[in-house]
Design an enzyme around this catalytic site. Structure first.
Site, PDB file in Angstrom:
ATOM      1  N   GLN A   1      61.780  38.216  49.009  1.00  0.00           N
ATOM      2  CA  GLN A   1      61.802  38.009  50.459  1.00  0.00           C
ATOM      3  C   GLN A   1      63.215  38.091  51.017  1.00  0.00           C
ATOM      4  O   GLN A   1      63.412  38.598  52.110  1.00  0.00           O
ATOM      5  CB  GLN A   1      61.167  36.669  50.801  1.00  0.00           C
ATOM      6  CG  GLN A   1      59.657  36.752  50.643  1.00  0.00           C
ATOM      7  CD  GLN A   1      58.953  35.455  50.937  1.00  0.00           C
ATOM      8  OE1 GLN A   1      59.572  34.403  51.073  1.00  0.00           O
ATOM      9  NE2 GLN A   1      57.642  35.530  51.038  1.00  0.00           N
ATOM     10  N   VAL A   2      64.184  37.581  50.289  1.00  0.00           N
ATOM     11  CA  VAL A   2      65.548  37.578  50.825  1.00  0.00           C
ATOM     12  C   VAL A   2      66.500  38.390  49.943  1.00  0.00           C
ATOM     13  O   VAL A   2      66.987  39.448  50.347  1.00  0.00           O
ATOM     14  CB  VAL A   2      66.073  36.133  51.003  1.00  0.00           C
ATOM     15  CG1 VAL A   2      67.498  36.160  51.544  1.00  0.00           C
ATOM     16  CG2 VAL A   2      65.166  35.365  51.949  1.00  0.00           C
TER      17      VAL A   2
ATOM     18  N   ASP B   1      69.396  35.064  40.351  1.00  0.00           N
ATOM     19  CA  ASP B   1      70.635  34.517  39.813  1.00  0.00           C
ATOM     20  C   ASP B   1      70.326  33.890  38.448  1.00  0.00           C
ATOM     21  O   ASP B   1      69.952  34.603  37.543  1.00  0.00           O
ATOM     22  CB  ASP B   1      71.258  33.584  40.857  1.00  0.00           C
ATOM     23  CG  ASP B   1      71.611  34.406  42.114  1.00  0.00           C
ATOM     24  OD1 ASP B   1      72.661  35.057  42.085  1.00  0.00           O
ATOM     25  OD2 ASP B   1      70.831  34.445  43.085  1.00  0.00           O
TER      26      ASP B   1
ATOM     27  N   ILE C   1      78.281  47.021  42.523  1.00  0.00           N
ATOM     28  CA  ILE C   1      77.456  48.181  42.890  1.00  0.00           C
ATOM     29  C   ILE C   1      77.889  49.439  42.137  1.00  0.00           C
ATOM     30  O   ILE C   1      77.050  50.211  41.683  1.00  0.00           O
ATOM     31  CB  ILE C   1      77.473  48.400  44.419  1.00  0.00           C
ATOM     32  CG1 ILE C   1      76.656  47.291  45.097  1.00  0.00           C
ATOM     33  CG2 ILE C   1      76.884  49.763  44.775  1.00  0.00           C
ATOM     34  CD1 ILE C   1      76.467  47.469  46.590  1.00  0.00           C
ATOM     35  N   SER C   2      79.200  49.619  41.949  1.00  0.00           N
ATOM     36  CA  SER C   2      79.625  50.844  41.270  1.00  0.00           C
ATOM     37  C   SER C   2      79.182  50.836  39.802  1.00  0.00           C
ATOM     38  O   SER C   2      78.834  51.881  39.260  1.00  0.00           O
ATOM     39  CB  SER C   2      81.129  51.064  41.411  1.00  0.00           C
ATOM     40  OG  SER C   2      81.816  49.936  40.944  1.00  0.00           O
TER      41      SER C   2
ATOM     42  N   CYS D   1      58.855  39.635  29.759  1.00  0.00           N
ATOM     43  CA  CYS D   1      59.689  39.745  28.558  1.00  0.00           C
ATOM     44  C   CYS D   1      60.628  38.545  28.520  1.00  0.00           C
ATOM     45  O   CYS D   1      61.174  38.160  29.538  1.00  0.00           O
ATOM     46  CB  CYS D   1      60.480  41.055  28.617  1.00  0.00           C
ATOM     47  SG  CYS D   1      61.529  41.333  27.180  1.00  0.00           S
TER      48      CYS D   1
ATOM     49  N   CYS E   1      68.174  44.449  28.626  1.00  0.00           N
ATOM     50  CA  CYS E   1      66.863  44.363  27.973  1.00  0.00           C
ATOM     51  C   CYS E   1      66.417  45.752  27.549  1.00  0.00           C
ATOM     52  O   CYS E   1      66.458  46.682  28.326  1.00  0.00           O
ATOM     53  CB  CYS E   1      65.844  43.775  28.949  1.00  0.00           C
ATOM     54  SG  CYS E   1      64.145  43.833  28.339  1.00  0.00           S
TER      55      CYS E   1
ATOM     56  N   CYS F   1      63.655  40.012  43.411  1.00  0.00           N
ATOM     57  CA  CYS F   1      64.216  38.704  43.075  1.00  0.00           C
ATOM     58  C   CYS F   1      63.010  37.843  42.719  1.00  0.00           C
ATOM     59  O   CYS F   1      62.043  38.349  42.158  1.00  0.00           O
ATOM     60  CB  CYS F   1      65.052  38.140  44.221  1.00  0.00           C
ATOM     61  SG  CYS F   1      64.188  38.046  45.794  1.00  0.00           S
TER      62      CYS F   1
ATOM     63  N   CYS G   1      63.140  38.244  26.065  1.00  0.00           N
ATOM     64  CA  CYS G   1      64.229  38.534  25.148  1.00  0.00           C
ATOM     65  C   CYS G   1      65.543  38.079  25.760  1.00  0.00           C
ATOM     66  O   CYS G   1      65.619  37.772  26.944  1.00  0.00           O
ATOM     67  CB  CYS G   1      64.304  40.042  24.851  1.00  0.00           C
ATOM     68  SG  CYS G   1      65.044  41.018  26.176  1.00  0.00           S
TER      69      CYS G   1
HETATM   70 ZN   LIG Z   1      63.680  41.734  27.808  1.00  0.00          ZN
END
Ligand SMILES: [Zn+2]
Length: 130
Positions: A74-75, A29, A53-54, A118, A125, A70, A120
């Site tokens: 794990q989750v 997040d 998702i689309s 990275c 990206c 993530c 940036c």
């Molecule tokens: Zn980047």
């Protein structure tokens, strides 16, 4: 056909990335904005993942392997990977994705192993792993 989620290690991913057929999906997040990210990864935050998702499917056109992660994988990483796999299955349309993987130990493991991060602020990206 039930899809199962397999794991890929950081060193396996580093050896493959950048690869024209692989997309890395970061589902953290807010952490992405202050902790950096894996070069070239797409950001689909877990809290809004299901609604997007689309868009993600459009974003990964032409890729055959998606690697989710993530912070720790794990989750949120495995959950989003599974959600994506289920979505594809319900879609009953072949979008060419053959492998759905989760990065073992997530971004934190990646960074802790000294792999390139990275920082940036480009969205998406455009960077590539050194
Ligand atoms: Zn980047």
């Amino acid at each position: 056909m039930a899809k199962t989620i397999s794991y890929i290690t950081g060193s396996q991913l580093l050896a493959l990335n950048p690869h024209p057929n692989i997309a890395i999906i970061d589902v953290r997040d807010d952490e992405r904005s202050y902790d950096g990210h894996i070069a070239g990864s797409l950001h689909y935050a877990s809290d809004t993942f299901s609604n997007k998702i689309s868009n993600l499917i459009q974003d990964v056109k032409g890729k055959d392997t998606l690697v989710f992660h993530c912070a720790l994988s794990q989750v949120r990483g495995p959950t989003c990977a599974l959600r994506f796999a289920n979505y594809l299955e319900e879609m009953k349309e072949d979008v060419g994705i053959k492998n759905i993987l989760v990065l073992e130990r997530g971004f934190n493991g990646w960074e802790a192993s000294g792999r390139p991060v990275c920082r940036c602020t480009d969205v998406p990206c455009k960077g590539q792993c050194a």
